[in-house]
Design a protein around this motif. Structure first.
Motif, short mmCIF file in Angstrom:
data_model
loop_
_atom_site.label_atom_id
_atom_site.label_comp_id
_atom_site.label_asym_id
_atom_site.label_seq_id
_atom_site.Cartn_x
_atom_site.Cartn_y
_atom_site.Cartn_z
N ASP A 142 0.83 -1.21 0.00
CA ASP A 142 0.00 0.00 0.00
C ASP A 142 0.86 1.26 0.00
O ASP A 142 0.54 2.25 -0.67
CB ASP A 142 -0.93 0.01 1.22
CG ASP A 142 -2.07 -0.99 1.08
OD1 ASP A 142 -2.29 -1.47 -0.05
OD2 ASP A 142 -2.71 -1.30 2.09
N GLN A 146 0.81 4.23 -2.73
CA GLN A 146 0.59 5.63 -2.38
C GLN A 146 1.70 6.52 -2.92
O GLN A 146 1.44 7.60 -3.48
CB GLN A 146 0.49 5.76 -0.86
CG GLN A 146 -0.78 5.15 -0.29
CD GLN A 146 -0.69 4.87 1.19
OE1 GLN A 146 0.29 5.22 1.84
NE2 GLN A 146 -1.71 4.24 1.75
N VAL A 161 -2.59 9.06 7.63
CA VAL A 161 -2.69 7.93 6.71
C VAL A 161 -2.70 6.65 7.53
O VAL A 161 -1.84 6.43 8.38
CB VAL A 161 -1.50 7.90 5.72
CG1 VAL A 161 -1.67 6.76 4.72
CG2 VAL A 161 -1.38 9.23 5.00
N THR A 172 -6.29 3.59 4.11
CA THR A 172 -6.19 4.67 3.14
C THR A 172 -5.79 4.12 1.78
O THR A 172 -4.74 3.50 1.64
CB THR A 172 -5.16 5.71 3.60
OG1 THR A 172 -5.52 6.20 4.89
CG2 THR A 172 -5.10 6.88 2.62
N PRO A 204 -4.82 4.75 -2.37
CA PRO A 204 -4.17 5.82 -3.13
C PRO A 204 -5.15 6.86 -3.64
O PRO A 204 -4.90 8.07 -3.55
CB PRO A 204 -3.48 5.06 -4.28
CG PRO A 204 -3.24 3.69 -3.74
CD PRO A 204 -4.42 3.41 -2.86
N LEU A 219 -6.39 8.95 -0.77
CA LEU A 219 -5.35 9.87 -0.32
C LEU A 219 -5.31 11.11 -1.20
O LEU A 219 -5.29 12.24 -0.69
CB LEU A 219 -4.00 9.16 -0.34
CG LEU A 219 -2.79 10.02 0.04
CD1 LEU A 219 -2.92 10.54 1.46
CD2 LEU A 219 -1.50 9.23 -0.13
#
Length: 505
Positions: free
Chosen positions: A91, A95, A311, A315, A317, A320
């Motif tokens: 993850d 991100q 975050v 969360t 991408p 975010l």
């Protein structure tokens, strides 16, 4: 026995002893080397190979270019963690990839503090990555991914935990490797005050950093002076730990647990003393929870406190980037038809669910409700200092209901405008605030135009000059803020007023 034989006899025990020592040394060398290797391995762990990098796969809109940086608050990066504060390497990779593809450049702490001083950034879109606590995953998992994308980050260390509870926390040797890479810098997060401790005789626990603690031996809470001495010593030890290990003096401090001083037992005097100690040592402080919106910008720089976007494991991408877009500053000229965008409003006070629908009459408030309010893009408008607002209000009846507009929302000196059927008042909030009012011709509908600058707030009603309040002697950043709308209905017939038009210029 000859003299030569005597000398030879005396040498033999010495020779045997030397041979014994040599034998023990040769036998022990592999074991000593193994121990040294094991110590080194535990001190500087092997980094994990970064996960495979696929397509970002996000259609989320990036923040407009030219805005202030957004500060992201991470804690840990690692696989299989159950904590919501630990992001998986996969993850985190996604991100960072999304940030790169959206055109974001990461800032070092030095670049971020330069922004707080000057308001300028080195790129159109910037982000400041922060990690609290100093967990081992930053070296093992996060650092290889920062290297992959050519990005920087800052680790906020609980310095008294560094090298302890291995492998949970970083070692000092690992922080040295990270600093030498040029990807990391290290900031303050207390020495050993990042813990919860009893604050009363009943054993209720709160943050040890933002509360006076219970002293069971004395049967009382710490005095203000005892608290100040304890915290000053902790802060100085934290700074000394960092510089003593060859790292630059920290410029920023992150509050433990992001607990707000308004919710501590320090009282106003104690909270002011803590802020003074922090201002004496750091350029600014960071927290995820603030009493008013403090995104990076002029208002935050004056307050000496910056709000971060947290975050977590959940969360995505795309999520975010959407959240970062909400934080990006918007100019008053770009506030297009505010009442037509429900997602741009946030309920304030105890009016959960309030938004354009309740403000325009399209959605009726829940039974028993007497007041609703919502702020327009409170993060994106935090640094507004000059704008003009034009609003029309209908459904005004007697003294039982009315509409309100708060100007300079979230600033240190907000101004409240109250509109009734035959009375309009303008009040600068605070102990030294000024007030003015007028009495327009009684009507169920009024149109108000509000001009907001750093010098004054001026109101006209139905085209006639009504009221003005000033703000002499205040810095523009202390008066920065957008606006919120509110409706009040205290009459027995529950007839709500409504905003019929709203324009920002």
């Amino acid at each position: 026995m000859t003299r030569a034989q005597s000398r030879t006899g005396r040498r033999r025990p010495l020779l045997r002893a030397a041979l014994a020592v040599l034998t023990v040394t040769v036998v022990a060398l592999p074991f000593a080397a193994a121990r040294q290797y094991d110590t080194f391995r535990r001190t500087v762990a092997q980094q994990a190979a970064p996960p495979g990098s696929g397509a970002a796969g996000t259609d989320a809109k990036a923040a407009p270019a030219g805005g202030a940086p957004v500060v992201l608050a991470y804690h840990d990066v690692g696989p299989g963690a159950s904590s919501r504060y630990a992001v998986s390497p996969e993850d985190f990779d996604a991100q960072l990839r999304a940030l790169r593809e959206a055109g974001y450049r990461t800032l070092s702490t030095r670049e971020f503090t330069a922004f707080l001083r000057t308001g300028r950034t080195p790129a159109p879109r910037t982000v400041y990555l922060t990690f609290d606590d100093g967990t081992h995953g930053l070296w093992v998992h996060a650092d290889p991914l920062l290297a992959r994308y050519g990005m920087k980050a800052a680790a906020y260390l609980i310095t008294g935990r560094v090298g302890t509870h291995r492998p949970y926390y970083l070692s000092w040797a690992e922080t040295r490797r990270m600093a030498d890479s040029g990807r990391w810098d290290f900031q303050a997060h207390t020495h050993l005050s990042h813990e919860r401790a009893p604050v009363d005789a009943a054993g209720h626990e709160r943050s040890a950093f933002t509360n006076r603690l219970w002293r069971p031996g004395d049967g009382r809470v710490e005095t203000g002076e005892e608290y100040r001495r304890r915290i000053a010593a902790d802060l100085d030890r934290s700074v000394g730990d960092l510089t003593g290990h060859g790292l630059p003096r920290p410029e920023l401090f992150a509050y433990p647990f992001s607990e707000r001083l308004e919710e501590s037992n320090l009282g106003r005097g104690g909270a002011d003393a803590l802020r003074s100690m922090l201002r004496a040592r750091f350029t600014a402080t960071l927290t995820n929870s603030t009493a008013r919106p403090l995104p990076p910008g002029r208002r935050a720089a004056v307050a000496g406190q910056v709000q971060r976007l947290e975050v977590t494991r959940d969360t995505t991408p795309a999520g975010l980037l959407r959240a970062m877009a909400r934080w990006a500053p918007v100019a008053p000229a770009d506030a297009d038809r505010p009442l037509s965008h429900p997602g741009h409003w946030r309920a304030t006070g105890d009016t959960e669910g309030a938004g354009p629908g309740t403000l325009t009459g399209a959605v009726r408030p829940a039974p028993g409700t007497e007041y609703v309010s919502a702020a327009y893009r409170p993060l994106a408008t935090a640094d507004w200092t000059a704008y003009r607002l034009r609003a029309s209000v209908a459904g005004l009846r007697g003294t039982s209901n009315g509409a309100g507009i708060t100007l300079r929302e979230g600033s240190g000196h907000p101004v409240a405008l109250s509109v009734g059927r035959n009375t309009v008042s303008l009040t600068e909030e605070g102990p030294r605030g000024t007030a003015d009012s007028c009495r327009p011709a009684p009507a169920a509908r009024h149109t108000v135009t509000v001009s907001v600058t750093s010098e004054r707030v001026r109101v006209t009603v139905d085209g006639d000059t009504c009221a003005t309040v000033g703000a002499a002697g205040q810095r523009a950043a202390e008066l920065a803020g957008g606006f919120s709308l509110s409706l009040r209905n205290g009459g027995p017939q529950r007839q709500w007023p409504r905003f019929t038009a709203l324009k920002i210029e």
